[in-house]
Design a protein around this motif. Structure first.
Motif, PDB file in Angstrom:
ATOM      1  N   GLY A  31       0.770  -1.238   0.000  1.00 12.78           N
ATOM      2  CA  GLY A  31       0.000   0.000   0.000  1.00 12.78           C
ATOM      3  C   GLY A  31       0.802   1.290   0.000  1.00 12.78           C
ATOM      4  N   ALA A  32       2.094   1.215  -0.343  1.00 17.88           N
ATOM      5  CA  ALA A  32       2.904   2.434  -0.404  1.00 17.88           C
ATOM      6  C   ALA A  32       2.337   3.381  -1.462  1.00 17.88           C
ATOM      7  CB  ALA A  32       4.353   2.097  -0.727  1.00 17.88           C
ATOM      8  N   ASN A  33       2.485   4.661  -1.218  1.00 17.29           N
ATOM      9  CA  ASN A  33       1.965   5.690  -2.117  1.00 17.29           C
ATOM     10  C   ASN A  33       2.988   6.013  -3.208  1.00 17.29           C
ATOM     11  OD1 ASN A  33       0.866   7.913  -3.357  1.00 17.29           O
ATOM     12  ND2 ASN A  33       0.968   9.236  -1.566  1.00 17.29           N
ATOM     13  N   PRO A  34       2.747   5.580  -4.452  1.00 15.43           N
ATOM     14  CA  PRO A  34       3.703   5.857  -5.527  1.00 15.43           C
ATOM     15  C   PRO A  34       3.647   7.302  -6.020  1.00 15.43           C
ATOM     16  CG  PRO A  34       1.824   4.684  -6.399  1.00 15.43           C
ATOM     17  CD  PRO A  34       1.632   4.762  -4.900  1.00 15.43           C
ATOM     18  N   PHE A  35       2.644   8.052  -5.578  1.00 15.91           N
ATOM     19  CA  PHE A  35       2.455   9.427  -6.029  1.00 15.91           C
ATOM     20  C   PHE A  35       3.189  10.446  -5.157  1.00 15.91           C
ATOM     21  CE2 PHE A  35      -1.395   6.953  -6.957  1.00 15.91           C
ATOM     22  CZ  PHE A  35      -1.355   6.988  -8.342  1.00 15.91           C
ATOM     23  N   ALA A  36       3.718   9.999  -4.021  1.00 13.27           N
ATOM     24  CA  ALA A  36       4.429  10.912  -3.107  1.00 13.27           C
ATOM     25  C   ALA A  36       5.659  11.473  -3.803  1.00 13.27           C
ATOM     26  CB  ALA A  36       4.831  10.167  -1.836  1.00 13.27           C
ATOM     27  N   LYS A  42      10.088  14.582  -7.388  1.00 14.83           N
ATOM     28  CA  LYS A  42       9.910  13.436  -8.278  1.00 14.83           C
ATOM     29  C   LYS A  42       9.139  12.337  -7.557  1.00 14.83           C
ATOM     30  CE  LYS A  42      14.234  14.604 -10.496  1.00 14.83           C
ATOM     31  NZ  LYS A  42      15.657  14.307 -10.598  1.00 14.83           N
ATOM     32  N   ASN A  43       8.242  11.661  -8.299  1.00 13.96           N
ATOM     33  CA  ASN A  43       7.526  10.525  -7.722  1.00 13.96           C
ATOM     34  C   ASN A  43       8.275   9.231  -8.046  1.00 13.96           C
ATOM     35  OD1 ASN A  43       6.729   9.656 -10.325  1.00 13.96           O
ATOM     36  ND2 ASN A  43       4.808  10.772 -10.225  1.00 13.96           N
ATOM     37  N   ALA A  44       7.717   8.106  -7.644  1.00 16.23           N
ATOM     38  CA  ALA A  44       8.387   6.813  -7.838  1.00 16.23           C
ATOM     39  C   ALA A  44       8.654   6.514  -9.314  1.00 16.23           C
ATOM     40  CB  ALA A  44       7.548   5.697  -7.207  1.00 16.23           C
ATOM     41  N   LEU A  45       7.734   6.891 -10.174  1.00 16.40           N
ATOM     42  CA  LEU A  45       7.911   6.647 -11.605  1.00 16.40           C
ATOM     43  C   LEU A  45       9.075   7.478 -12.158  1.00 16.40           C
ATOM     44  CD1 LEU A  45       6.432   4.877 -13.695  1.00 16.40           C
ATOM     45  CD2 LEU A  45       5.194   6.927 -14.382  1.00 16.40           C
ATOM     46  N   HIS A  46       9.173   8.724 -11.734  1.00 13.69           N
ATOM     47  CA  HIS A  46      10.297   9.571 -12.158  1.00 13.69           C
ATOM     48  C   HIS A  46      11.625   8.965 -11.715  1.00 13.69           C
ATOM     49  CE1 HIS A  46       7.197  12.985 -11.752  1.00 13.69           C
ATOM     50  NE2 HIS A  46       7.338  12.734 -13.038  1.00 13.69           N
ATOM     51  N   LEU A  47      11.680   8.533 -10.459  1.00 16.23           N
ATOM     52  CA  LEU A  47      12.926   7.989  -9.911  1.00 16.23           C
ATOM     53  C   LEU A  47      13.339   6.702 -10.618  1.00 16.23           C
ATOM     54  CD1 LEU A  47      12.191   8.718  -6.148  1.00 16.23           C
ATOM     55  CD2 LEU A  47      13.783   9.954  -7.639  1.00 16.23           C
ATOM     56  N   SER A  48      12.379   5.828 -10.908  1.00 17.58           N
ATOM     57  CA  SER A  48      12.691   4.589 -11.627  1.00 17.58           C
ATOM     58  C   SER A  48      13.102   4.876 -13.069  1.00 17.58           C
ATOM     59  CB  SER A  48      11.491   3.640 -11.610  1.00 17.58           C
ATOM     60  OG  SER A  48      11.292   3.136 -10.307  1.00 17.58           O
ATOM     61  N   SER A  49      12.520   5.914 -13.666  1.00 11.36           N
ATOM     62  CA  SER A  49      12.887   6.312 -15.031  1.00 11.36           C
ATOM     63  C   SER A  49      14.322   6.816 -15.075  1.00 11.36           C
ATOM     64  CB  SER A  49      11.950   7.408 -15.550  1.00 11.36           C
ATOM     65  OG  SER A  49      10.650   6.913 -15.689  1.00 11.36           O
ATOM     66  N   GLU A  50      14.685   7.617 -14.103  1.00 14.24           N
ATOM     67  CA  GLU A  50      16.062   8.129 -14.034  1.00 14.24           C
ATOM     68  C   GLU A  50      17.080   7.020 -13.860  1.00 14.24           C
ATOM     69  OE1 GLU A  50      16.493  12.529 -12.203  1.00 14.24           O
ATOM     70  OE2 GLU A  50      16.094  10.927 -10.768  1.00 14.24           O
ATOM     71  N   PHE A  55      12.050  -2.964 -14.771  1.00 11.48           N
ATOM     72  CA  PHE A  55      11.223  -3.846 -13.934  1.00 11.48           C
ATOM     73  C   PHE A  55      10.340  -3.024 -12.986  1.00 11.48           C
ATOM     74  CE2 PHE A  55      14.931  -6.585 -14.937  1.00 11.48           C
ATOM     75  CZ  PHE A  55      14.250  -7.547 -15.653  1.00 11.48           C
ATOM     76  N   SER A  56      10.934  -2.044 -12.322  1.00 11.52           N
ATOM     77  CA  SER A  56      10.158  -1.194 -11.420  1.00 11.52           C
ATOM     78  C   SER A  56       9.153  -0.344 -12.194  1.00 11.52           C
ATOM     79  CB  SER A  56      11.074  -0.293 -10.583  1.00 11.52           C
ATOM     80  OG  SER A  56      11.814  -1.072  -9.672  1.00 11.52           O
ATOM     81  N   LEU A  57       9.554   0.142 -13.367  1.00  9.72           N
ATOM     82  CA  LEU A  57       8.618   0.921 -14.190  1.00  9.72           C
ATOM     83  C   LEU A  57       7.385   0.100 -14.529  1.00  9.72           C
ATOM     84  CD1 LEU A  57      10.923   2.808 -16.725  1.00  9.72           C
ATOM     85  CD2 LEU A  57       9.515   3.801 -14.921  1.00  9.72           C
ATOM     86  N   GLU A  58       7.612  -1.145 -14.936  1.00  7.19           N
ATOM     87  CA  GLU A  58       6.490  -2.034 -15.287  1.00  7.19           C
ATOM     88  C   GLU A  58       5.573  -2.241 -14.080  1.00  7.19           C
ATOM     89  OE1 GLU A  58       4.402  -4.354 -17.934  1.00  7.19           O
ATOM     90  OE2 GLU A  58       6.517  -4.221 -18.452  1.00  7.19           O
ATOM     91  N   SER A  63       0.425  -1.110 -11.716  1.00 10.24           N
ATOM     92  CA  SER A  63      -0.255  -1.104 -10.411  1.00 10.24           C
ATOM     93  C   SER A  63      -1.518  -0.250 -10.422  1.00 10.24           C
ATOM     94  CB  SER A  63       0.690  -0.616  -9.305  1.00 10.24           C
ATOM     95  OG  SER A  63       0.963   0.771  -9.454  1.00 10.24           O
ATOM     96  N   GLY A  64      -1.655   0.582 -11.431  1.00  7.03           N
ATOM     97  CA  GLY A  64      -2.873   1.369 -11.597  1.00  7.03           C
ATOM     98  C   GLY A  64      -2.739   2.812 -11.150  1.00  7.03           C
ATOM     99  N   GLY A  65      -3.198   3.691 -12.002  1.00  7.06           N
ATOM    100  CA  GLY A  65      -3.261   5.096 -11.648  1.00  7.06           C
ATOM    101  C   GLY A  65      -2.026   5.931 -11.929  1.00  7.06           C
ATOM    102  N   MET A  66      -0.909   5.308 -12.252  1.00  4.60           N
ATOM    103  CA  MET A  66       0.310   6.087 -12.524  1.00  4.60           C
ATOM    104  C   MET A  66       0.223   6.684 -13.927  1.00  4.60           C
ATOM    105  SD  MET A  66       2.259   5.998  -9.797  1.00  4.60           S
ATOM    106  CE  MET A  66       3.652   6.854 -10.427  1.00  4.60           C
ATOM    107  N   ASN A  67       0.388   7.981 -14.005  1.00  4.04           N
ATOM    108  CA  ASN A  67       0.370   8.687 -15.275  1.00  4.04           C
ATOM    109  C   ASN A  67       1.804   9.040 -15.643  1.00  4.04           C
ATOM    110  OD1 ASN A  67       0.203  10.522 -17.369  1.00  4.04           O
ATOM    111  ND2 ASN A  67      -1.414  11.747 -16.440  1.00  4.04           N
TER     112      ASN A  67
END
Length: 129
Positions: A31-36, A42-50, A55-58, A63-67
């Protein structure tokens, strides 16, 4: 689970920065918040992209809701822009294959390159030059 450390990072931020996909998966399932946002905006998606962690991006995207087009707070960059312009693997190395994998994944989820107003940085043509 979303408590921040003294530097302002959550456990999920640290897992993304460390390219620890199993940790990312466990934290998302718990239940961690990926939008924080991190202290850098930067959110979790930004950090994994950098970090070019496909694998983390996928995991994050599915997981739903990540834009993938949500911009970073301070630089207004999309996850795809961070991947292409700043993406680095372990040891701060650029890896063309990982950039391709991550960029392709982000594009499949609707990601696009962000362009700063008044400049060419981040524009796809500028990136290719």
């Amino acid at each position: 689970i979303d408590e921040k450390d003294a530097a302002g990072y959550t456990s999920l931020h640290l897992a993304c920065i460390s390219r620890y996909a199993q940790g990312v998966e466990g934290l998302i399932m718990a239940g961690a918040n990926p939008f924080a946002f991190s202290p850098e905006g930067k959110n979790a998606l930004h950090l994994s992209s950098e970090r070019l962690d496909d694998f983390s991006l996928e995991l994050l995207l599915s997981s739903g809701g990540m834009n993938p087009n949500v911009p970073t707070i301070h630089e207004s960059r999309s996850a795809l822009t961070l991947c292409v312009l700043e993406g680095q693997c372990v040891g701060a190395q650029r890896d063309v294959d990982q950039i391709y994998k991550c960029a392709r994944l982000l594009r499949a989820w609707g990601g696009f390159m962000s362009v700063r107003q008044g400049g060419t940085e981040g524009h796809p043509v500028h990136t290719l030059a």
